[in-house]
Design a protein around this motif. Structure first.
Motif, PDB file in Angstrom:
ATOM      1  N   PRO A 108       0.838  -0.934   0.377  1.00 58.32           N
ATOM      2  CA  PRO A 108       0.151  -0.228  -0.061  1.00 58.32           C
ATOM      3  C   PRO A 108       0.579   1.789  -0.138  1.00 58.32           C
ATOM      4  CG  PRO A 108      -0.973  -1.435   1.541  1.00 58.32           C
ATOM      5  CD  PRO A 108       0.504  -1.984   1.104  1.00 58.32           C
ATOM      6  N   ALA A 109       2.287   1.512   0.245  1.00 59.23           N
ATOM      7  CA  ALA A 109       2.477   2.739   0.920  1.00 59.23           C
ATOM      8  C   ALA A 109       3.086   3.526  -0.642  1.00 59.23           C
ATOM      9  CB  ALA A 109       4.005   2.380   2.416  1.00 59.23           C
ATOM     10  N   ALA A 110       3.222   1.855  -1.021  1.00 56.37           N
ATOM     11  CA  ALA A 110       3.910   2.530  -2.950  1.00 56.37           C
ATOM     12  C   ALA A 110       3.326   2.583  -3.962  1.00 56.37           C
ATOM     13  CB  ALA A 110       4.849   0.894  -3.269  1.00 56.37           C
ATOM     14  N   ILE A 111       1.885   1.985  -3.399  1.00 57.96           N
ATOM     15  CA  ILE A 111       1.195   2.601  -4.001  1.00 57.96           C
ATOM     16  C   ILE A 111       0.038   4.496  -3.601  1.00 57.96           C
ATOM     17  CG2 ILE A 111      -2.007   1.857  -5.287  1.00 57.96           C
ATOM     18  CD1 ILE A 111      -0.754  -0.427  -4.562  1.00 57.96           C
ATOM     19  N   GLN A 112       0.466   4.177  -1.856  1.00 58.35           N
ATOM     20  CA  GLN A 112       0.071   5.274  -2.216  1.00 58.35           C
ATOM     21  C   GLN A 112       1.072   6.726  -2.404  1.00 58.35           C
ATOM     22  OE1 GLN A 112      -3.193   5.864   0.371  1.00 58.35           O
ATOM     23  NE2 GLN A 112      -2.808   7.844  -1.423  1.00 58.35           N
ATOM     24  N   ASP A 117       2.154  11.225  -5.837  1.00 59.37           N
ATOM     25  CA  ASP A 117       2.754  12.166  -6.434  1.00 59.37           C
ATOM     26  C   ASP A 117       1.784  12.720  -7.723  1.00 59.37           C
ATOM     27  OD1 ASP A 117       5.442  11.375  -5.406  1.00 59.37           O
ATOM     28  OD2 ASP A 117       5.894   9.485  -6.428  1.00 59.37           O
ATOM     29  N   LEU A 118       1.488  11.679  -7.995  1.00 59.85           N
ATOM     30  CA  LEU A 118       0.405  12.318  -9.265  1.00 59.85           C
ATOM     31  C   LEU A 118      -0.255  13.402  -9.053  1.00 59.85           C
ATOM     32  CD1 LEU A 118      -1.328   9.104 -10.558  1.00 59.85           C
ATOM     33  CD2 LEU A 118       0.823  10.054 -11.664  1.00 59.85           C
ATOM     34  N   PHE A 119      -0.569  13.743  -7.875  1.00 62.03           N
ATOM     35  CA  PHE A 119      -1.760  14.722  -7.140  1.00 62.03           C
ATOM     36  C   PHE A 119      -0.663  16.271  -7.202  1.00 62.03           C
ATOM     37  CE2 PHE A 119      -2.375  16.781  -3.235  1.00 62.03           C
ATOM     38  CZ  PHE A 119      -4.168  17.832  -3.674  1.00 62.03           C
ATOM     39  N   LEU A 128      -7.324  11.051 -10.961  1.00 58.96           N
ATOM     40  CA  LEU A 128      -6.675  10.200  -9.628  1.00 58.96           C
ATOM     41  C   LEU A 128      -8.164   8.860  -9.196  1.00 58.96           C
ATOM     42  CD1 LEU A 128      -5.139  13.411  -6.690  1.00 58.96           C
ATOM     43  CD2 LEU A 128      -4.021  11.511  -9.489  1.00 58.96           C
ATOM     44  N   THR A 129      -9.127   9.139  -9.111  1.00 64.32           N
ATOM     45  CA  THR A 129     -10.597   8.599  -9.325  1.00 64.32           C
ATOM     46  C   THR A 129     -10.209   7.484 -10.306  1.00 64.32           C
ATOM     47  OG1 THR A 129     -11.943  10.700  -7.706  1.00 64.32           O
ATOM     48  CG2 THR A 129     -12.610   8.530  -8.790  1.00 64.32           C
ATOM     49  N   SER A 130     -10.056   7.890 -11.013  1.00 59.71           N
ATOM     50  CA  SER A 130      -9.782   6.887 -12.458  1.00 59.71           C
ATOM     51  C   SER A 130      -8.600   5.650 -11.817  1.00 59.71           C
ATOM     52  CB  SER A 130      -9.689   7.310 -13.866  1.00 59.71           C
ATOM     53  OG  SER A 130      -9.659   6.616 -14.731  1.00 59.71           O
ATOM     54  N   ILE A 131      -7.424   6.595 -11.671  1.00 58.39           N
ATOM     55  CA  ILE A 131      -6.315   5.357 -11.991  1.00 58.39           C
ATOM     56  C   ILE A 131      -6.432   4.703 -10.243  1.00 58.39           C
ATOM     57  CG2 ILE A 131      -3.926   5.292 -10.759  1.00 58.39           C
ATOM     58  CD1 ILE A 131      -4.584   6.003 -13.703  1.00 58.39           C
ATOM     59  N   LYS A 132      -6.773   4.751  -9.092  1.00 59.22           N
ATOM     60  CA  LYS A 132      -7.321   4.009  -8.012  1.00 59.22           C
ATOM     61  C   LYS A 132      -8.195   3.025  -8.343  1.00 59.22           C
ATOM     62  CE  LYS A 132      -9.216   5.120  -3.888  1.00 59.22           C
ATOM     63  NZ  LYS A 132     -10.202   4.190  -3.102  1.00 59.22           N
ATOM     64  N   GLY A 133      -9.359   3.390  -9.554  1.00 61.36           N
ATOM     65  CA  GLY A 133     -10.491   2.290  -9.950  1.00 61.36           C
ATOM     66  C   GLY A 133      -9.621   1.187 -10.433  1.00 61.36           C
ATOM     67  N   LEU A 134      -8.455   1.729 -11.735  1.00 59.92           N
ATOM     68  CA  LEU A 134      -8.150   0.901 -12.325  1.00 59.92           C
ATOM     69  C   LEU A 134      -6.967   0.015 -11.060  1.00 59.92           C
ATOM     70  CD1 LEU A 134      -7.968   0.237 -15.372  1.00 59.92           C
ATOM     71  CD2 LEU A 134      -5.710   1.974 -15.782  1.00 59.92           C
ATOM     72  N   LEU A 135      -6.154   0.880 -10.346  1.00 56.74           N
ATOM     73  CA  LEU A 135      -5.186  -0.042  -9.732  1.00 56.74           C
ATOM     74  C   LEU A 135      -6.591  -0.922  -9.063  1.00 56.74           C
ATOM     75  CD1 LEU A 135      -3.016   2.513  -8.272  1.00 56.74           C
ATOM     76  CD2 LEU A 135      -2.087   0.484  -9.653  1.00 56.74           C
ATOM     77  N   THR A 136      -7.508  -1.117  -8.277  1.00 54.65           N
ATOM     78  CA  THR A 136      -8.325  -2.052  -7.390  1.00 54.65           C
ATOM     79  C   THR A 136      -8.885  -2.743  -7.688  1.00 54.65           C
ATOM     80  OG1 THR A 136      -8.250   0.378  -5.981  1.00 54.65           O
ATOM     81  CG2 THR A 136     -10.219  -1.942  -5.087  1.00 54.65           C
ATOM     82  N   GLY A 137      -9.100  -2.650  -9.894  1.00 49.42           N
ATOM     83  CA  GLY A 137     -10.551  -3.566 -10.378  1.00 49.42           C
ATOM     84  C   GLY A 137      -9.121  -4.316 -10.498  1.00 49.42           C
ATOM     85  N   LEU A 159      -7.538   8.543  -1.503  1.00 52.38           N
ATOM     86  CA  LEU A 159      -7.465   9.861  -2.468  1.00 52.38           C
ATOM     87  C   LEU A 159      -6.958  11.499  -1.186  1.00 52.38           C
ATOM     88  CD1 LEU A 159     -10.386  10.159  -5.106  1.00 52.38           C
ATOM     89  CD2 LEU A 159      -8.159   8.970  -5.740  1.00 52.38           C
ATOM     90  N   PRO A 160      -5.661  12.074  -1.704  1.00 56.23           N
ATOM     91  CA  PRO A 160      -5.908  13.270  -1.349  1.00 56.23           C
ATOM     92  C   PRO A 160      -7.153  13.787  -1.462  1.00 56.23           C
ATOM     93  CG  PRO A 160      -3.973  13.499  -2.843  1.00 56.23           C
ATOM     94  CD  PRO A 160      -5.250  12.621  -3.159  1.00 56.23           C
ATOM     95  N   SER A 161      -7.335  15.084   0.577  1.00 55.91           N
ATOM     96  CA  SER A 161      -8.070  15.062   0.870  1.00 55.91           C
ATOM     97  C   SER A 161      -8.764  16.436  -0.341  1.00 55.91           C
ATOM     98  CB  SER A 161      -7.535  16.084   2.162  1.00 55.91           C
ATOM     99  OG  SER A 161      -9.189  17.537   1.871  1.00 55.91           O
ATOM    100  N   LYS A 162      -9.626  17.115  -0.959  1.00 56.90           N
ATOM    101  CA  LYS A 162      -9.957  17.590  -1.260  1.00 56.90           C
ATOM    102  C   LYS A 162      -9.887  18.956  -1.229  1.00 56.90           C
ATOM    103  CE  LYS A 162     -14.761  15.936  -2.602  1.00 56.90           C
ATOM    104  NZ  LYS A 162     -15.776  15.788  -3.216  1.00 56.90           N
TER     105      LYS A 162
END
Length: 400
Positions: A108-112, A117-119, A128-137, A159-162
């Motif tokens: 998880p640390a590497a993915i986080q 970094d993307l943020f 970011l939401t799309s990438i998170k979904g792609l990783l999780t799925g 995901l980072p806070s809004k």
């Protein structure tokens, strides 16, 4: 793993998991003693392996696993357009960042850190939401049914806070609706019979997406009813422009204004005359069984709205030329083609159209998206001010 002396300093090196049959070497030099190099090597290797896992899965790399996931899962369960989108994000973002990790070592640390970094590099929250979904799925599939890993490390990331501020300003360009004066200048530069004129009109007057504009055929226009039907969009698939369902499967029929209807009527008549004049030299267009647009004869002939005088297909890439001209010749830096869709939505809203009606016309999946397309304008502000004035001018409580 190895340590060697290079000149006056020591260097360590080791190799990652195989990607496409090749291993990548990780090395670092500049250590004063062999002992320092060995200590740094052990630390780096431990970080890479994320030692301590009891479960021992396949030695496959994250990069190769994603190739397998595309082949075994996506090719069976996803649309071609979805797969193409996945492949772009995997190639451009995921593989360069975490592709060299062993799948069994991905934590998880590497993915986080990858998400953070993307943020901080300015990627939008939608990305970011799309990438998170792609990783999780994808990693869910590695857990079950493949059983390559015992748990999904992407499930723990956030995901980072809004309210958080990235180090680099967001890459997301704010869409500013274009004024009527600017649109007049644009159409003066791209007048009727120019290859870009009709695509610009269709985005401005109907709010169509780019792919929807260049997928239109004459059987999508009902001249008697004054309507236009969106049934496809074009996307580049396997190096060919291909008809696919519109985004969100938003097939819809919308009313078009009389001026656009007459422009389409004149365009159709001109095409018919061109076809007759060019005779056997007129370029006919066809659709293959997989809906690819072809200049070679197949079973189905297609009659596209956006074609040149000789019948050749006008590709969406023409809009790149339009953008350069509008930016550097006309000086409208706030223009891009999608801005015309925002302009259309805003003009509808400021003239009294409801969000429900605009959502249906633009083919949005929800009203939240439509709200982002309806920008506050001077006309809308004046209308709101007039409403406020009428409410309180006659309010007896206020007068007392």
């Amino acid at each position: 793993m190895s340590v060697s002396k290079r000149g006056s300093y020591w260097e360590y090196r080791f190799y990652t998991a195989m990607v496409n049959g090749k291993r990548k070497r990780i090395s670092k030099s500049g250590f004063r003693t062999k002992k320092e190099a060995e200590a740094a090597e052990n630390k780096a290797k431990t970080q890479y392996n994320n030692a301590g896992l009891i479960f021992k899965p396949s030695d496959i790399s994250v990069a190769d696993y994603y190739d397998l996931w595309i082949e075994k899962y996506c090719m069976v369960n996803c649309k071609a357009t979805t797969i193409e989108g996945y492949q772009k994000r995997i190639k451009n973002l995921i593989k360069p960042a975490i592709g060299n990790y062993k799948l069994c070592s991905l934590q998880p640390a590497a993915i986080q850190q990858f998400i953070n970094d993307l943020f901080n590099n300015g990627y939008s929250r939608n990305t970011l939401t799309s990438i998170k979904g792609l990783l999780t799925g994808a990693l869910d599939y590695a857990v079950e049914p493949l059983q390559y890993i015992p748990y999904n490390p992407a499930k723990a990331i956030r995901l980072p806070s809004k309210r958080a501020t990235p180090k680099v300003p967001s890459r997301k360009k704010e869409k500013i609706p274009l004024t009527d004066e600017k649109m007049e200048k644009i159409f003066e530069r791209f007048p009727e019979n120019h290859s870009a004129h009709l695509p610009l009109q269709l985005a401005w007057r109907v709010g169509l997406r780019e792919g929807e504009v260049f997928a239109l055929q004459w059987n999508d226009i009902n001249f008697e009813e004054g309507t236009l039907t969106v049934s496809h969009q074009v996307q580049m698939i396997d190096k060919s422009w291909t008809l696919v369902p519109p985004k969100y499967d938003s097939i819809r029929t919308v009313k078009i204004d009389s001026e656009l209807l007459e422009l389409l009527r004149r365009t159709k008549i001109k095409q018919e005359n061109d076809r007759e004049e060019y005779a056997e030299y007129y370029q006919r267009l066809w659709l293959t069984d997989s809906n690819q647009i072809s200049e070679r004869e197949t079973a189905r002939e297609a009659f596209f709205i956006n074609v040149r005088e000789n019948g050749t297909y006008i590709q969406p890439r023409i809009l790149m030329h339009v953008g350069r001209v509008v930016h550097y010749e006309l000086g409208f830096k706030d223009y891009d083609y999608h801005t015309l869709r925002h302009t259309h939505s805003t003009k509808l809203y400021e003239n009294g159209a409801t969000l429900i009606d605009i959502k249906a016309r633009l083919g949005h999946c929800d009203e939240k998206t439509t709200v982002r397309y309806t920008h506050d304008s001077k006309k809308q502000q004046e209308r709101t001010n007039a409403i406020v004035e009428s409410i309180f001018a006659s309010n007896s409580v206020v007068k007392k």
